[in-house]
Design a protein around this motif. Structure first.
Motif, mmCIF file in Angstrom:
data_model
loop_
_atom_site.group_PDB
_atom_site.id
_atom_site.type_symbol
_atom_site.label_atom_id
_atom_site.label_comp_id
_atom_site.label_asym_id
_atom_site.label_seq_id
_atom_site.Cartn_x
_atom_site.Cartn_y
_atom_site.Cartn_z
ATOM 1 N N SER A 176 0.915 -1.246 0.086
ATOM 2 C CA SER A 176 -0.036 0.070 0.055
ATOM 3 C C SER A 176 0.986 1.240 -0.060
ATOM 4 O O SER A 176 0.404 2.237 -0.392
ATOM 5 N N SER A 177 2.120 1.262 0.419
ATOM 6 C CA SER A 177 2.918 2.592 0.470
ATOM 7 C C SER A 177 3.405 2.889 -0.864
ATOM 8 O O SER A 177 3.642 2.117 -1.816
ATOM 9 N N THR A 178 3.512 4.340 -1.045
ATOM 10 C CA THR A 178 4.277 4.668 -2.389
ATOM 11 C C THR A 178 5.715 5.113 -1.847
ATOM 12 O O THR A 178 6.243 4.607 -0.725
ATOM 13 N N ALA A 179 6.282 5.783 -2.980
ATOM 14 C CA ALA A 179 7.764 5.995 -2.671
ATOM 15 C C ALA A 179 7.793 7.153 -1.510
ATOM 16 O O ALA A 179 8.799 7.020 -0.915
ATOM 17 N N ASN A 180 6.753 8.132 -1.389
ATOM 18 C CA ASN A 180 6.891 8.988 -0.468
ATOM 19 C C ASN A 180 6.048 8.670 0.882
ATOM 20 O O ASN A 180 6.353 9.038 1.776
ATOM 21 N N PHE A 181 4.823 8.114 0.715
ATOM 22 C CA PHE A 181 3.922 8.121 1.779
ATOM 23 C C PHE A 181 3.471 6.868 1.929
ATOM 24 O O PHE A 181 3.237 5.755 1.039
ATOM 25 N N PRO A 186 6.408 5.022 6.862
ATOM 26 C CA PRO A 186 6.627 5.862 5.969
ATOM 27 C C PRO A 186 7.661 6.862 5.738
ATOM 28 O O PRO A 186 8.366 7.092 6.729
ATOM 29 N N ALA A 187 8.074 7.148 4.514
ATOM 30 C CA ALA A 187 9.374 7.971 4.170
ATOM 31 C C ALA A 187 9.228 9.337 4.700
ATOM 32 O O ALA A 187 9.783 9.886 5.198
ATOM 33 N N GLN A 188 7.956 9.910 4.511
ATOM 34 C CA GLN A 188 7.410 11.286 4.982
ATOM 35 C C GLN A 188 6.334 11.161 5.689
ATOM 36 O O GLN A 188 5.206 10.376 5.126
ATOM 37 N N ILE A 189 5.737 11.879 6.782
ATOM 38 C CA ILE A 189 4.718 11.736 7.582
ATOM 39 C C ILE A 189 4.224 13.042 8.232
ATOM 40 O O ILE A 189 5.287 13.992 8.510
ATOM 41 N N PHE A 212 -2.957 15.153 4.594
ATOM 42 C CA PHE A 212 -2.981 15.002 3.212
ATOM 43 C C PHE A 212 -1.734 15.567 2.732
ATOM 44 O O PHE A 212 -1.194 16.418 2.927
ATOM 45 N N SER A 213 -1.249 14.657 1.620
ATOM 46 C CA SER A 213 -0.041 15.150 1.066
ATOM 47 C C SER A 213 0.205 14.411 -0.339
ATOM 48 O O SER A 213 -0.130 13.623 -0.653
ATOM 49 N N VAL A 214 0.920 15.384 -1.023
ATOM 50 C CA VAL A 214 1.419 14.823 -2.362
ATOM 51 C C VAL A 214 2.881 15.039 -2.926
ATOM 52 O O VAL A 214 3.518 15.764 -2.042
ATOM 53 N N GLY A 215 3.122 14.355 -3.727
ATOM 54 C CA GLY A 215 4.565 14.145 -3.948
ATOM 55 C C GLY A 215 5.002 13.918 -5.552
ATOM 56 O O GLY A 215 4.093 13.189 -6.339
ATOM 57 N N SER A 216 6.276 13.711 -5.700
ATOM 58 C CA SER A 216 6.932 12.969 -6.775
ATOM 59 C C SER A 216 8.155 12.323 -6.493
ATOM 60 O O SER A 216 8.855 12.713 -5.356
ATOM 61 N N SER A 217 8.373 11.232 -7.220
ATOM 62 C CA SER A 217 9.579 10.510 -7.069
ATOM 63 C C SER A 217 10.391 9.975 -8.408
ATOM 64 O O SER A 217 9.732 9.596 -9.397
ATOM 65 N N ILE A 218 11.646 10.459 -8.651
ATOM 66 C CA ILE A 218 12.269 10.485 -9.917
ATOM 67 C C ILE A 218 13.611 9.311 -9.469
ATOM 68 O O ILE A 218 14.242 9.743 -8.498
#
Length: 372
Positions: free
Chosen positions: A127-132, A137-140, A364-370
């Motif tokens: 269920s986790s993404t690269a950021n959340f 979690p990586a970011q919280i 609530f959070s939004v992000g990107s991963s490259i």
């Protein structure tokens, strides 16, 4: 099962073979890494004396590393290489990891500053993404973190690790950490493998992990776990530590469901004979569903901490729970956008005045991963 070379016999065998092997081009350097960016906001208990007091409503941040990778495959089939991880932001731990490896049909042997085996092989639900995520979690945005699934008590120490080949779906790893606080030259006495021991350090620590992975007709199974143990072997009043993790994930087409459990027991030595215990356990369940470039997930996790002298970020006897949903979209190879919505809450604190007593948060959070 084929014979597997372990320990010093494996290192000796590699040394002898490497002495006669030739590679015409030598070691070649390449680069890799990642850069993550995120924005989020949190509504929580921020009154006087509460955990969220004086915290900003929202925030922006990045997290990145650059990898320096050098490797060569010798004429005898052995790959010899190195990996150095450089933090992309200013950090007191600027070099995150630096190790050499010898890889072949016998497995993978690594020596240097690295995540130990339990840190690399423990199980998490999906269920986790690269950021959340709900799990580690990586970011919280919450002040209380569910990060108790990793059984390893050390981060990138100087260590020796061995990872086996895959035997019909089975694989395992073992590692040895002489001194948990010794990550780089200068942690103690410079330019020596005989570092100073700080009070309360994890010493002579052993870690192990095992996985079984199976791909059937339209379904799959991932089963495994890891453990870490450190005792006061030299009787210098060092911390004693034991932890284990186990979990299972099942996949059916684009759907993956799973669960994981971790238990930790740390004993802090006081005056060489007395001790204070810090026990905790974490459990979680989660799912993820993938369709083309889209992946959505959901999960729940609980972390229970008792008699909490070593884990100073919480008061004694507190239970923290967290639920959330995540989503990610693959824009292209190595480029992902992600988002998460989470609710966290704490209960069961002994002291009524404790800052985490009754704390809850919505984020609530939004992000990107490259990755590159």
């Amino acid at each position: 099962m084929k014979k597997v070379l372990l320990g010093t016999s494996a290192l000796l065998g590699i040394g002898l073979m490497a002495g006669t092997a030739q590679a015409s081009d030598g070691v070649k350097l390449s680069l890799g890494g990642f850069m993550k960016s995120f924005y989020g906001f949190t509504f929580d208990d921020d009154g006087q004396g509460e955990a969220g007091h004086d915290s900003n409503l929202d925030g922006v941040g990045t997290d990145g590393e650059v990898y320096f990778l050098g490797s060569v495959t010798l004429d005898n089939g052995i790959t010899v290489g190195t990996r150095i991880e450089l933090e992309a932001e200013d950090s007191g731990d600027q070099i995150d990891a630096a190790y050499v490896y010898f890889k072949g049909g016998f497995g993978d042997i690594r020596v240097g500053s690295q995540g130990a085996v339990a840190d690399n092989m423990y199980m998490l639900p999906p269920s986790s993404t690269a950021n959340f995520g709900v799990f580690s979690p990586a970011q919280i945005g919450s002040k209380l973190v569910i990060s108790g699934f990793d059984p390893s008590p050390v981060s990138k120490p100087q260590s020796i690790a061995y990872y086996s080949p895959n035997f019909s779906g089975f694989s395992f790893g073992v590692s040895y950490v002489p001194e948990g606080g010794f990550e780089k030259q200068g942690d103690g006495v410079a330019d020596t493998f005989h570092p100073n021991r700080d009070a309360g350090d994890i010493n002579h620590e052993l870690e192990a992990g095992v996985h079984y992975d199976f791909e059937g007709d339209g379904w799959g199974l991932a089963l495994g776990g890891a453990l870490a143990y450190s005792g006061d072997i030299e009787e210098h009043g060092d911390d004693e530590f034991f932890a284990f993790n186990t979990g299972v994930n099942l996949s059916f087409g684009g759907l993956t469901v799973g669960t994981a459990f971790t238990y930790k027991d740390q004993q802090t030595i006081v005056d060489d004979d007395d001790s204070e215990n810090g026990d905790e356990w974490s459990v979680g369940v989660g799912l993820a569903y993938n369709v083309d470039a889209w992946t959505v997930g959901a999960g729940w996790a609980l972390r229970n901490i008792e008699n909490n002298t070593p884990a100073s970020d919480f008061e004694d006897n507190v239970t923290v729970q967290r639920v959330g949903v995540t989503g990610s979209y693959a824009m292209g190879p190595g480029i992902d956008l992600d988002a998460g919505l989470f609710y966290s809450w704490a209960s069961g604190v002994d002291a009524a005045e404790a800052t985490s007593d009754g704390y809850d948060s919505l984020e609530f959070s939004v992000g990107s991963s490259i990755t590159f």
